[in-house]
Design a protein around this motif. Structure first.
Motif, PDB file in Angstrom:
ATOM      1  N   LEU B 144       0.831  -1.213   0.000  1.00 49.42           N
ATOM      2  CA  LEU B 144       0.000   0.000   0.000  1.00 49.42           C
ATOM      3  C   LEU B 144       0.860   1.256   0.000  1.00 49.42           C
ATOM      4  O   LEU B 144       0.565   2.232  -0.690  1.00 49.42           O
ATOM      5  N   ILE B 145       1.959   1.217   0.747  1.00 49.47           N
ATOM      6  CA  ILE B 145       2.855   2.379   0.808  1.00 49.47           C
ATOM      7  C   ILE B 145       3.486   2.628  -0.552  1.00 49.47           C
ATOM      8  O   ILE B 145       3.562   3.770  -1.029  1.00 49.47           O
ATOM      9  N   GLU B 146       3.939   1.563  -1.218  1.00 49.16           N
ATOM     10  CA  GLU B 146       4.571   1.737  -2.530  1.00 49.16           C
ATOM     11  C   GLU B 146       3.561   2.223  -3.558  1.00 49.16           C
ATOM     12  O   GLU B 146       3.909   3.022  -4.442  1.00 49.16           O
ATOM     13  N   THR B 147       2.314   1.741  -3.449  1.00 47.97           N
ATOM     14  CA  THR B 147       1.278   2.206  -4.380  1.00 47.97           C
ATOM     15  C   THR B 147       1.017   3.699  -4.185  1.00 47.97           C
ATOM     16  O   THR B 147       0.922   4.455  -5.149  1.00 47.97           O
ATOM     17  N   THR B 148       0.934   4.093  -2.914  1.00 47.93           N
ATOM     18  CA  THR B 148       0.732   5.525  -2.622  1.00 47.93           C
ATOM     19  C   THR B 148       1.880   6.349  -3.162  1.00 47.93           C
ATOM     20  O   THR B 148       1.675   7.406  -3.776  1.00 47.93           O
ATOM     21  N   SER B 149       3.103   5.852  -2.954  1.00 49.67           N
ATOM     22  CA  SER B 149       4.268   6.597  -3.428  1.00 49.67           C
ATOM     23  C   SER B 149       4.271   6.695  -4.947  1.00 49.67           C
ATOM     24  O   SER B 149       4.659   7.710  -5.530  1.00 49.67           O
ATOM     25  N   LEU B 151       1.505   6.718  -6.861  1.00 55.12           N
ATOM     26  CA  LEU B 151       0.423   7.595  -7.316  1.00 55.12           C
ATOM     27  C   LEU B 151       0.690   9.058  -6.997  1.00 55.12           C
ATOM     28  O   LEU B 151       0.135   9.957  -7.621  1.00 55.12           O
ATOM     29  N   ILE B 152       1.582   9.304  -6.018  1.00 56.03           N
ATOM     30  CA  ILE B 152       1.851  10.682  -5.626  1.00 56.03           C
ATOM     31  C   ILE B 152       2.922  11.322  -6.507  1.00 56.03           C
ATOM     32  O   ILE B 152       3.149  12.531  -6.442  1.00 56.03           O
TER      33      ILE B 152
END
Lengths: 59, 227
Positions: B144-149, B151-152
């Motif tokens: 989830l953290i890598e996905t957020t990173s 998308l940001i």
């Protein structure tokens, strides 16, 4: 980042053959499994039948 | 004439006609057009040297397939350099201070790198969302953290350029206003502030060039992961 992982020397069996954090396919399967679980959770909460509260009669 | 500090960031209009497109296209008029001479003049040679240096610097870490991006990345770099540097002149409008403009550049290019990766090597692109060797209990959180990173990234790209340039322009305006306000009252303080303004202007010239380079460099890094 660039370049491929060195997971080829790992010999995994069973569950770890498909889900591990060393080979690229293992990592890919973990990611797909995580996304699918989140999608299932969202679908479950969206589609579950809503409880009907009985009408309250005013006295 | 009452000028607020943010008037410099308003999109220019002339009798109701928006001039934003002109402000984006006119910097190209400053670049000499190549001619058909084998040995050209000094300005053309200098321009060619600069373009070759930029292209080599950006394309060296990339594989041969990614060299198709050379034209768009070099032209993006040249455009950002020209816009940022011209914006430091007094009374000029800098299009890259507008978040809308920077997001319009960052988002499609980032999306292109992402879709290139998903199309050409989907397993590797998806697999990169989990760092190698992650302990099992941390795996869902890290995905989830890598996905957020991921998308940001376009947001960060756009906001970085906007914030750096807007902050720099605002600082220059504030300190120059302070210099003029202090001049009749405390000339010595005004001189010191003018020296700070001079150093700040040099910094802003460096920031203008570095931010253009960083924008394009990050895009090449995102491309490197996906091609």
């Amino acid at each position: 980042m660039a370049g491929h992982d060195s997971g080829s020397q790992h010999q995994f069996t069973g569950f770890q053959k498909y889900f591990n954090s060393y080979t690229i396919t293992g990592r890919r399967n973990y990611v797909i499994a995580t996304y699918t679980s989140i999608a299932m959770l969202i679908l479950y909460f969206k589609l579950r039948p809503k409880k009907k509260t009985p009408a309250v009669a005013d006295k | 004439m009452n000028l607020s500090f943010f008037d410099q960031f308003m999109s220019p209009h002339l009798m109701g006609i928006p001039l934003t497109l002109l402000s984006l296209l006119l910097p190209t008029l400053l670049l000499p057009a190549p001619n058909n001479r084998w040995v050209t003049n000094r300005l053309s040679t200098l321009q060619l040297w600069l373009l070759n240096t930029i292209t080599k610097q950006l394309m060296t870490p990339l594989n041969k397939k990614a060299h198709k991006w050379a034209l768009i990345l070099t032209s993006l770099m040249t455009m950002l350099l020209a816009i940022n540097l011209l914006g430091l002149l007094p009374y000029t409008f800098t299009p890259t201070t507008q978040l809308s403009m920077n997001m319009a550049l960052a988002f499609p290019l980032w999306l292109a790198t992402l879709l290139t990766g998903l199309r050409n090597q989907p397993s590797i692109s998806i697999g990169h969302l989990l760092p190698e060797g992650t302990p099992t209990p941390l795996i869902p959180a890290l995905i989830l953290i890598e996905t957020t990173s991921l998308l940001i990234r376009p947001l960060a790209l756009g906001v970085r350029l906007t914030a750096n340039l807007t902050a720099g322009h605002l600082l220059i305006q504030l300190i120059s206003t302070a210099v003029m306000a202090l001049l009749p009252i405390m000339p010595v303080m005004s001189t010191l502030t003018a020296m700070i303004l001079f150093l700040l202007t040099i910094l802003e010239i460096a920031v203008a060039m570095i931010q253009a380079y960083v924008f394009v460099l990050l895009l090449t890094l995102y491309l490197q992961e996906n091609i």
